[in-house]
Write an enzyme that holds these catalytic residues in place. Structure first.
Site, mmCIF file in Angstrom:
data_model
loop_
_atom_site.group_PDB
_atom_site.id
_atom_site.type_symbol
_atom_site.label_atom_id
_atom_site.label_comp_id
_atom_site.label_asym_id
_atom_site.label_seq_id
_atom_site.Cartn_x
_atom_site.Cartn_y
_atom_site.Cartn_z
ATOM 1 N N ALA A 97 27.402 6.053 -1.545
ATOM 2 C CA ALA A 97 28.581 5.724 -2.344
ATOM 3 C C ALA A 97 28.977 6.949 -3.159
ATOM 4 O O ALA A 97 28.191 7.886 -3.323
ATOM 5 C CB ALA A 97 28.281 4.547 -3.258
ATOM 6 N N GLY B 282 24.877 3.643 0.221
ATOM 7 C CA GLY B 282 25.978 2.842 0.709
ATOM 8 C C GLY B 282 26.250 3.056 2.185
ATOM 9 O O GLY B 282 26.732 2.154 2.870
ATOM 10 N N GLU C 185 23.869 0.862 3.930
ATOM 11 C CA GLU C 185 24.332 -0.515 3.735
ATOM 12 C C GLU C 185 25.538 -0.827 4.612
ATOM 13 O O GLU C 185 25.640 -1.910 5.191
ATOM 14 C CB GLU C 185 24.657 -0.745 2.264
ATOM 15 C CG GLU C 185 23.411 -0.753 1.378
ATOM 16 C CD GLU C 185 23.724 -0.770 -0.105
ATOM 17 O OE1 GLU C 185 23.182 -1.630 -0.802
ATOM 18 O OE2 GLU C 185 24.521 0.087 -0.551
#
Length: 281
Positions: free
Chosen positions: A89, A132, A135
């Site tokens: 992220a 992220g 993910e």
């Protein structure tokens, strides 16, 4: 970070205009394959190693929406560059957030769309898939990886934990011990380790990865979209419920296929030894 709780920010207005058109700032989106029946989303922030900022995830969601509504598309591939699928992220975007700001729902609000897609989504992961990025790959239905890909949840090293499903999806896929080790140390695992753990389906040379993912998408797209969606829902139910609940759900879905024209066409074509002509009905 752009304000996420209203439309007063000029950047938000510009983003809305971009999303309503066909071009994007942070991703590339196109239909690929011999029959143009596979949607390809390429994360395109090379200088930031495809860090997943709010704008990028908004654009991914918009592209998913368009492909999901496009009847010619049967599957979707998400990829990055050979260097990075997504290195995490966007920490700079998150750095100055407070608990109160996040509790109001501004952070990561656009991250769930990939997992909600009714059509199969394939992650083609080259390079780093960290935080992220890892993910996001797990939000997809199938993960293909390049030989040099690396997966990890390094959030612990910056004083936080995975917040987009990392502790939950990883545990369900690789088990408690491996998930604990990855989340508590922040250590990365190679594509080969990820395949052994069940996180990755197949591994390919980096320069062949995306094409192999597209081939998989084309294979899936050759089947009935209606039946594929039902099958995806059944597998996800197994992933999220008990065995008995899953078996009950599967039986209901199996029975339901006999109310479709594509089930009849598929079986008729098999008996007549010809390719089926599915109509998604």
């Amino acid at each position: 970070m752009l304000q996420s709780l209203g439309w007063e920010d000029l950047g938000e207005r510009r983003r809305a205009v971009r999303l309503s058109g066909s071009s994007y700032e942070y991703i590339l989106s196109e239909k690929v394959g011999e029959k143009k029946n596979v949607g390809l989303i390429t994360l395109n922030r090379p200088k930031a190693l495809n860090a997943l900022c709010d704008g990028l995830m908004s654009e991914v969601g918009d592209a998913i929406n368009k492909f999901e509504l496009d009847e010619s598309v049967g599957a979707i591939v998400i990829t990055g560059s050979e260097k990075a699928f997504a290195a995490g992220a966007d920490i700079k975007e998150m750095q100055n957030n407070t608990y109160a700001m996040i509790a109001r729902g501004g952070l990561l609000k656009n991250w769930g769309r990939v997992a909600q897609c009714k059509k199969p989504v394939i992650a083609a992961v080259n390079g780093y898939a960290l935080g992220g990025g890892c993910e996001l790959s797990m939000m997809c239905d199938i993960i293909y990886a390049g030989e040099k890909a690396k997966f990890g949840q390094p959030e612990i090293a910056i004083g936080t934990i995975p917040g987009a499903g990392g502790t939950q999806r990883l545990t369900r896929v690789v088990g408690k011990s491996k998930a604990m080790e990855m989340c508590l140390t922040g250590n990365q695992v190679t594509a080969q380790e990820a395949e052994k753990m069940g996180l990755v389906s197949k591994i390919f040379p980096p320069d062949q990865l995306v094409q192999e993912a597209i081939k998989l998408g084309e294979k899936i797209s050759s089947h009935s979209q209606l039946i594929v969606a039902l099958c995806k829902e059944a597998v996800n139910t197994a992933y999220e419920t008990t065995l008995q609940e899953g078996l009950h759900f599967e039986k209901k879905i199996f029975d339901a296929t006999f109310a479709t024209e594509d089930r009849k066409e598929g079986m008729t074509a098999f008996v007549e030894k010809r390719p089926p002509k599915f109509t998604n009905k």
